[in-house]
Every structure is written in structure tokens, then in C-alpha cells.
Write an enzyme that holds these catalytic residues in place. Structure first.
Site, PDB file in Angstrom:
ATOM      1  N   LYS A 118       0.955  -1.052  -0.141  1.00  0.00           N
ATOM      2  CA  LYS A 118       0.110   0.056  -0.070  1.00  0.00           C
ATOM      3  C   LYS A 118       0.830   1.326   0.027  1.00  0.00           C
ATOM      4  CE  LYS A 118      -4.344  -1.573   1.796  1.00  0.00           C
ATOM      5  NZ  LYS A 118      -5.476  -1.715   2.936  1.00  0.00           N
ATOM      6  N   LYS A 211      -5.433 -10.226  -7.133  1.00  0.00           N
ATOM      7  CA  LYS A 211      -6.683 -10.372  -6.428  1.00  0.00           C
ATOM      8  C   LYS A 211      -7.681  -9.187  -6.820  1.00  0.00           C
ATOM      9  CE  LYS A 211      -6.326  -8.134  -2.126  1.00  0.00           C
ATOM     10  NZ  LYS A 211      -5.860  -7.488  -0.728  1.00  0.00           N
ATOM     11  N   LYS A 214     -10.764  -3.429  -4.093  1.00  0.00           N
ATOM     12  CA  LYS A 214     -11.791  -2.297  -4.174  1.00  0.00           C
ATOM     13  C   LYS A 214     -11.022  -1.130  -4.915  1.00  0.00           C
ATOM     14  CE  LYS A 214     -13.919  -3.004   0.508  1.00  0.00           C
ATOM     15  NZ  LYS A 214     -13.534  -2.771   2.067  1.00  0.00           N
TER      16      LYS A 214
HETATM   17  P1  AMP Z   1     -11.153  -5.150   3.152  1.00  0.00           P
HETATM   18  O1  AMP Z   1     -12.118  -4.499   1.764  1.00  0.00           O
HETATM   19  O2  AMP Z   1      -9.784  -4.857   2.928  1.00  0.00           O
HETATM   20  O3  AMP Z   1     -11.631  -4.245   4.430  1.00  0.00           O
HETATM   21  O4  AMP Z   1     -11.575  -6.289   3.249  1.00  0.00           O
HETATM   22  C1  AMP Z   1     -12.677  -7.088   3.909  1.00  0.00           C
HETATM   23  C2  AMP Z   1     -12.462  -8.521   3.987  1.00  0.00           C
HETATM   24  O5  AMP Z   1     -12.791  -9.139   2.621  1.00  0.00           O
HETATM   25  C3  AMP Z   1     -11.245  -9.034   4.564  1.00  0.00           C
HETATM   26  O6  AMP Z   1     -11.555 -10.298   5.496  1.00  0.00           O
HETATM   27  C4  AMP Z   1     -10.438  -9.467   3.265  1.00  0.00           C
HETATM   28  O7  AMP Z   1      -9.635 -10.589   3.637  1.00  0.00           O
HETATM   29  C5  AMP Z   1     -11.411  -9.834   2.356  1.00  0.00           C
HETATM   30  N1  AMP Z   1     -11.400  -9.919   1.096  1.00  0.00           N
HETATM   31  C6  AMP Z   1     -11.000  -8.571   0.409  1.00  0.00           C
HETATM   32  N2  AMP Z   1     -10.591  -8.805  -1.114  1.00  0.00           N
HETATM   33  C7  AMP Z   1     -10.522 -10.270  -1.376  1.00  0.00           C
HETATM   34  C8  AMP Z   1     -10.511 -10.991  -2.169  1.00  0.00           C
HETATM   35  N3  AMP Z   1     -10.198 -10.600  -3.460  1.00  0.00           N
HETATM   36  N4  AMP Z   1     -11.078 -12.524  -2.044  1.00  0.00           N
HETATM   37  C9  AMP Z   1     -11.070 -13.008  -0.820  1.00  0.00           C
HETATM   38  N5  AMP Z   1     -11.577 -12.087  -0.013  1.00  0.00           N
HETATM   39  C10 AMP Z   1     -11.284 -10.887  -0.195  1.00  0.00           C
END
Ligand code: AMP
Ligand code: TRP
Length: 350
Positions: A118, A211, A214
Site C-alpha cells: 500500500k 486479487k 476495491k
Molecule cells: P477490506 O475490503 O480490505 O476491508 O477486506 C474485507 C474482507 O474481505 C477481509 O476479510 C479481506 O480478507 C476480504 N477480501 C478482500 N478482498 C478479497 C478477495 N479478493 N478475495 C477474498 N477475500 C477478500
């Protein structure tokens, strides 16, 4: 005072909640409600750690916090039986993070790969908050002395750090912990990651080696939870594939990341194995498989999108859920802060 099983997890309100968040995290949040007491948090303080171009400024932050809350509820989280709230309403998170800052070692944080990703090349210009992000995450979990943490694969290293912090705290202050009535000398449990479920790592629709995220500049790389049926169909039809027909055996997916990802998404949404998907579609062209994939995606996601829309149209209602959740969370967090201060010898008001 014994440690009880408790689930905690968080999602950042940084916009564009996607299928990866849903399959990697939220689906598991919903399931764990059957077996555990659960606390689900919209981690707004974490959202501030990156530049304002990422979190979008005050109005966006408010909007996104309500949207993640709506997604939790639309997906099936019950805010009456379990706790749903936003992090900044419970001051214990930030307060415990400070105490943990004095437990965590700089060397540990220097190894965090997410910070490196990041912060990018301009590390000198990253916020101190971004560097400290994993310590706040440990505090989120441990201020509830949570034992189980459902997350996607990308959070594994952060969970290990949370365990290291809990362990060092217990070791460093073992005598004091015992003298405060925890006879085993353990105050914080070592939280266990639950990286389970159908799809712990959903990949980008434009590049099967990246991956789904967002922050990807291309909206076509992800299926957002707010996408309507037409948008979902368009994105899946445009999704990158290769020229070969689908394999008939799962091992045939190994060298084909895009095919593997799409089959994985289908399997996860339909609640079947990848092998079962290949039994139906193996040997066939992507076009007919993609049509079927659009159907399962729309069938699963359209009702969630509809419910989210209905919920965010009533911000007063969403805010009242967050307030109520925060009131209940605070009771637990305050108790942990009192005990932690006593263990550390910090004089508190009585
Ligand atoms: P975040 O959007 O970073 O707050 O992520 C929220 C949750 O979604 C966390 O548990 C991440 O590990 C999961 N997550 C985010 N991106 C992915 C992805 N591409 N595949 C699986 N899990 C994800
Ligand atoms: N770091 C997590 C993510 O980006 C979000 C998060 C913050 C979290 N605090 C947490 C997840 C505590 C689990 C437990 O996905």
C-alpha cells in the site's frame, strides 16, 4: 473471567464492496452466527490510513460506512442477535492500540507485506497510521478478547501479528495478570484466523493473477455488491479467459488462472465443488459457461443489492443500528480496558 469463544471481524468503508469481500469474508460472517457470539465492525479508523484520494473525504466516508453496514444486514447478519457497529464509536480500539504500540516491535511491523504494497515506492510519504494499521487491527480483535477471526487470505499475516502481540503481552505481564485473578497467566487469547469458505481469494476479472480489489482502477475487474443485473452480465461477458475449452478435471485449471477463478466463483456461489462445476461445463466453451455464471451471480447478488439500496435510503435507521451496536460493544471493550489498565499499573478513575 474465563475466555469465551467469540468471533470478531472488520471491513473497511473504502467503497466498492465486491464479490471477494462477500465470498472471502461476509458469507462466513453470516454462517458463524449459528455457532458463535459475533461482533462485526465497520473499521472507519482503518479507512483513514491511506490518502484522502483512497477514502474519498468526509461525505464519502459517512456514505461508505452506512453502505458496508447495509451490506452486512442485506447479506443476513442479524444486528439484534449479534453486534454490528462502526469502530470509531468505541474509544477502546484506539486506546488499546496505543498500549499495544508499546508491546509490538518495529521489526515485526517492518515485515508486513500489506504496508509495503500500500505504501508503494514513496514509503517516506505513507502515513504513520498505515504503518501502525496492524496494531490497531490487533486492538480491534483483542479489546473483545475475541478468539476467532474470519478473514480472506490476504489478512493472514496481520492475524499472526495479533497473535504475537497477545502472546508478548501475556508473557511480559504474566505475574501481574495472575495477581489480577487470571490464574493461568493468560489475559488475551491468541486469536485464530478462520480462512475458510468457498473462496478465500477471489481474483480480478481482468487478470487472474491479481486479487479482486476495491482499489483497482478498472471497475470491470470486480463485481460490486451494488451492481445491477445488466452490469454483472456485462462484466462477466468481458471477463478475461483463454481460448481453450474448460477442462474436465480440476487439475486442468491449475495453469489457467482466469478459468480457475471463474469456476471457483461459480462453485462458491452455487455451493458446489469446482469438480462438480466441471462435470457440467467441462469440455464446453466459455460462452455458455459465462451465461450460467451470470445467472448464479444475479440470483445471489441482486437480492442483496436491492436490500442494500433500501437500507441506505434510510440513513437514520442504519445509524440507529450502529449506535445500538456500539452501546453493546462498549460494555465489553470498557471491561477489557479496565482490566488491561490494572494489569499495566495505570491508575484509573474509580
Ligand atoms: P477490506 O475490503 O480490505 O476491508 O477486506 C474485507 C474482507 O474481505 C477481509 O476479510 C479481506 O480478507 C476480504 N477480501 C478482500 N478482498 C478479497 C478477495 N479478493 N478475495 C477474498 N477475500 C477478500
Ligand atoms: N484489515 C482488514 C482488511 O483490510 C480489516 C480489519 C480491520 C479487520 N480490523 C480487523 C479484520 C479485525 C479482522 C479483524 O480486510
Amino acid at each position: 473471567m474465563a475466555i469465551v469463544e467469540r468471533v470478531f471481524s472488520g471491513v473497511q468503508p473504502t467503497g466498492n464492496l465486491h464479490l471477494g469481500n462477500y465470498l472471502g469474508a461476509i458469507v462466513n460472517f453470516v454462517k458463524l452466527q449459528e455457532t458463535h457470539n459475533c461482533i462485526y465492525c465497520v473499521v472507519d479508523l482503518h479507512a483513514l490510513t491511506q490518502g484522502i484520494d483512497v477514502w474519498g473525504g468526509p461525505a464519502e466516508l459517512t456514505r461508505n460506512t452506512r453502505e458496508v453496514t447495509a451490506a452486512f444486514i442485506a447479506a443476513g447478519i442479524d444486528p439484534k442477535k449479534h453486534i454490528v457497529f462502526n469502530q470509531s464509536q468505541v474509544t477502546g480500539h484506539a486506546e488499546l492500540a496505543w498500549l499495544f504500540n508499546c508491546v509490538a516491535r518495529v521489526g515485526w511491523l517492518n515485515r508486513m507485506t500489506q504496508f509495503k504494497e500500500k505504501a508503494g515506492k514513496d514509503r517516506e510519504n505513507a502515513s504513520v497510521g498505515l504503518y501502525d494499521y496492524p496494531v490497531l487491527m490487533a486492538a480491534d480483535i483483542l479489546v473483545y478478547r475475541a478468539t476467532h477471526v474470519p478473514v480472506g487470505e490476504d489478512q493472514k499475516q496481520h492475524l499472526e501479528l495479533s497473535r504475537d502481540i497477545a502472546q508478548k503481552f501475556n508473557n511480559d505481564f504474566g505475574d501481574s495478570i495472575r495477581s489480577h485473578g487470571h490464574n493461568e497467566g493468560i489475559y488475551f487469547p491468541l486469536p485464530e484466523p478462520l480462512i475458510t469458505g468457498p473462496a478465500t481469494r477471489v481474483m480480478s476479472l481482468r487478470d487472474g493473477t491479481k486479487k479482486m480489489s476495491k482499489s483497482d482502477a478498472s471497475d470491470n475487474s470486480r463485481i460490486n455488491l451494488t451492481d445491477d443485473a445488466d452490469t454483472i452480465a456485462q462484466k462477466i461477458r468481458k471477463a478475461k479467459t483463454d481460448p481453450e475449452p474448460l477442462p474436465t478435471e480440476e487439475k486442468g485449471l491449475e495453469p489457467r488462472p482466469e478459468a480457475d477463478n471463474l469456476v471457483g466463483i461459480y462453485a462458491a456461489l452455487a455451493g458446489v465443488t469446482k469438480q462438480a462445476v466441471l462435470q457440467d461445463f467441462g469440455g464446453g466453451q466459455f460462452s455458455s459457461f459465462k451465461n450460467a455464471l451470470v445467472d448464479v451471480c444475479v440470483a445471489k447478488l441482486a437480492p442483496i443489492a436491492g436490500e442494500m439500496k433500501r437500507l441506505v435510503a434510510d440513513p437514520g435507521h442504519v445509524d440507529s443500528i450502529l449506535n445500538e451496536g456500539a452501546n453493546r460493544a462498549r460494555v465489553i471493550a470498557d471491561e477489557t480496558m479496565r482490566a488491561t489498565k490494572d494489569i499495566l499499573g495505570l491508575i484509573r478513575q474509580r
